[in-house]
Scaffold this active site. Structure first.
Site, PDB file in Angstrom:
ATOM      1  N   GLU A 262      -6.046  -5.104  10.440  1.00  0.00           N
ATOM      2  CA  GLU A 262      -5.285  -4.350  10.373  1.00  0.00           C
ATOM      3  C   GLU A 262      -5.546  -2.996  11.865  1.00  0.00           C
ATOM      4  OE1 GLU A 262      -2.769  -2.600   6.978  1.00  0.00           O
ATOM      5  OE2 GLU A 262      -4.408  -1.558   6.784  1.00  0.00           O
TER       6      GLU A 262
ATOM      7  N   SER B 226       3.094  -2.775  10.411  1.00  0.00           N
ATOM      8  CA  SER B 226       4.236  -2.567  10.891  1.00  0.00           C
ATOM      9  C   SER B 226       4.996  -4.259  10.226  1.00  0.00           C
ATOM     10  CB  SER B 226       4.709  -2.189  12.183  1.00  0.00           C
ATOM     11  OG  SER B 226       4.440  -0.214  12.889  1.00  0.00           O
TER      12      SER B 226
ATOM     13  N   HIS C 129      -9.669   1.094   4.322  1.00  0.00           N
ATOM     14  CA  HIS C 129      -8.616   1.577   5.202  1.00  0.00           C
ATOM     15  C   HIS C 129      -8.518   1.929   6.154  1.00  0.00           C
ATOM     16  CE1 HIS C 129      -4.130   2.459   6.645  1.00  0.00           C
ATOM     17  NE2 HIS C 129      -3.961   1.371   6.104  1.00  0.00           N
TER      18      HIS C 129
ATOM     19  N   GLY D  11       2.267   2.584  10.750  1.00  0.00           N
ATOM     20  CA  GLY D  11       3.330   3.279  10.937  1.00  0.00           C
ATOM     21  C   GLY D  11       3.683   3.312  12.064  1.00  0.00           C
TER      22      GLY D  11
ATOM     23  N   ASN E 146       0.986  -1.397  -0.558  1.00  0.00           N
ATOM     24  CA  ASN E 146       0.270  -0.317   0.534  1.00  0.00           C
ATOM     25  C   ASN E 146       0.942   1.133  -0.319  1.00  0.00           C
ATOM     26  OD1 ASN E 146      -2.141   2.312   0.323  1.00  0.00           O
ATOM     27  ND2 ASN E 146      -2.243   1.741   2.291  1.00  0.00           N
TER      28      ASN E 146
ATOM     29  N   LYS F 162      -0.105   3.976  -0.263  1.00  0.00           N
ATOM     30  CA  LYS F 162      -0.619   5.329  -0.028  1.00  0.00           C
ATOM     31  C   LYS F 162      -0.566   6.677  -0.400  1.00  0.00           C
ATOM     32  CE  LYS F 162      -0.461   3.244   4.504  1.00  0.00           C
ATOM     33  NZ  LYS F 162       0.116   2.976   6.162  1.00  0.00           N
TER      34      LYS F 162
ATOM     35  N   GLU G  29      -6.942   4.707   7.835  1.00  0.00           N
ATOM     36  CA  GLU G  29      -6.918   6.092   7.288  1.00  0.00           C
ATOM     37  C   GLU G  29      -7.364   7.179   6.165  1.00  0.00           C
ATOM     38  OE1 GLU G  29      -2.466   5.918   5.688  1.00  0.00           O
ATOM     39  OE2 GLU G  29      -1.969   4.878   7.680  1.00  0.00           O
TER      40      GLU G  29
HETATM   41  P1  PGA Z   1       2.807  -0.386   7.568  1.00  0.00           P
HETATM   42  O1  PGA Z   1       1.233   0.150   7.080  1.00  0.00           O
HETATM   43  O2  PGA Z   1       2.928  -0.971   7.069  1.00  0.00           O
HETATM   44  O3  PGA Z   1       3.199   1.219   7.279  1.00  0.00           O
HETATM   45  O4  PGA Z   1       2.354  -0.373   8.864  1.00  0.00           O
HETATM   46  C1  PGA Z   1       0.384  -0.607   6.146  1.00  0.00           C
HETATM   47  C2  PGA Z   1      -0.972   0.312   6.129  1.00  0.00           C
HETATM   48  O5  PGA Z   1      -1.043   0.782   6.780  1.00  0.00           O
HETATM   49  O6  PGA Z   1      -1.688  -0.445   5.028  1.00  0.00           O
END
Ligand code: PGA
Length: 269
Positions: free
Chosen positions: A183, A227, A105, A189, A8, A10, A107
């Site tokens: 997730e 992560s 997601h 993150g 992803n 982003k 976010e």
């Molecule tokens: P990350 O993000 O691996 O940077 O923690 C995962 C995601 O948001 O899909």
């Protein structure tokens, strides 16, 4: 069972030049990995999800390779066209060459207040346009601390249950067109991860709930995200309940993305 590792991207990278550089690195790393061990891409399906603006270019470059291309979202308002400034429809995404989309997601749920209703619309539109759906679910830190993980997940999965209740004819296509990505919001993150045992138990719960809606979904793919990196992928990959990973930060470097894929290709044996 085949594993899935999905990058992803982003709102990255910043420029088309950087997107091309990342794709160059990715395709070179895949070639090198395949030469060293052809089983990696056979056992682990790779997918990347660039921003809308880069979707056409990325899917064109990935055509004929083993890597699939996904969008990160689609419009809730219309599956095709309409007066929805700033939106991009499932039809437009499919036309741009993507075959999947990430939906829900955290976010998007957080910054765009994505609701149950809008997600139900989005999943329906994606399937109407033959796009596969990577449906994201997961609890916040406060919900985790209050031990509400399973309750939160059940409520988020109700979108899938409603969809199937309304449109029984989708059940067959969903078995190959739906992936759930668990997730925990607090792991995204942050460098913090749940224990493998926690993820495994949650995935088992997700698989049972989804199978409870439709028997044909009993082999549903459930990914872990939050992560995941080249150093911790092995421990997640070794667990039979974890079918792959949705990767943010570590997908922006070809080397770490491929290391994660290699870990899951071994885990899928
Ligand atoms: P990350 O993000 O691996 O940077 O923690 C995962 C995601 O948001 O899909």
């Amino acid at each position: 069972m085949q594993a899935w590792v999905i990058g992803n991207w982003k709102q990255n990278p910043a420029t088309s030049h950087d997107v091309n550089a990342l794709l160059d690195d990715l395709l070179t790393a895949i070639e090198a990995t395949e030469q060293a061990n052809s089983e990696v891409t056979a056992r682990c399906q790779l997918m990347v999800a660039p921003s809308f603006i880069h979707l056409t270019a990325v899917s064109a470059r990935l055509k004929g390779t083993s890597v699939l291309c996904a969008a990160q979202d689609i419009s809730a308002h219309s599956a095709s066209v309409g007066a929805y400034t700033g939106d991009c429809s499932a039809q437009q995404i499919a036309d741009a060459g993507a075959t999947w989309t990430i939906l829900g997601h955290s976010e998007r749920r957080q910054y765009h207040q994505e609701s149950y209703d809008s997600l139900l619309q989005k999943v329906t539109h994606a399937l109407m346009q033959d796009l596969g759906v990577v449906f994201c679910i997961g609890e916040t830190q406060a919900q985790y601390d209050d031990q509400q993980t399973l309750e939160v997940i059940d409520s988020q999965l109700s979108v899938i249950k409603s969809l199937l209740a309304q449109q029984q004819e989708l059940i067959d296509s969903l078995s190959t067109r739906l992936i759930i990505a668990y997730e925990p919001v607090w792991a995204i993150g942050t460098g913090k991860v749940p224990t493998v045992a926690e993820v495994s138990a949650t995935h088992q719960h997700i698989k049972q709930s989804v199978a409870g809606v439709a028997e044909s979904l009993s082999a549903i793919t459930v990914l872990y995200g939050g992560s995941v990196n080249a150093d911790n992928a092995d421990i997640f990959a070794a667990d039979a309940m974890i079918d792959g990973a949705l990767v943010g930060g570590a997908s922006l470097k070809a080397e770490s993305f491929l290391a994660i894929a290699t870990a899951f290709s071994k885990g899928s044996i």
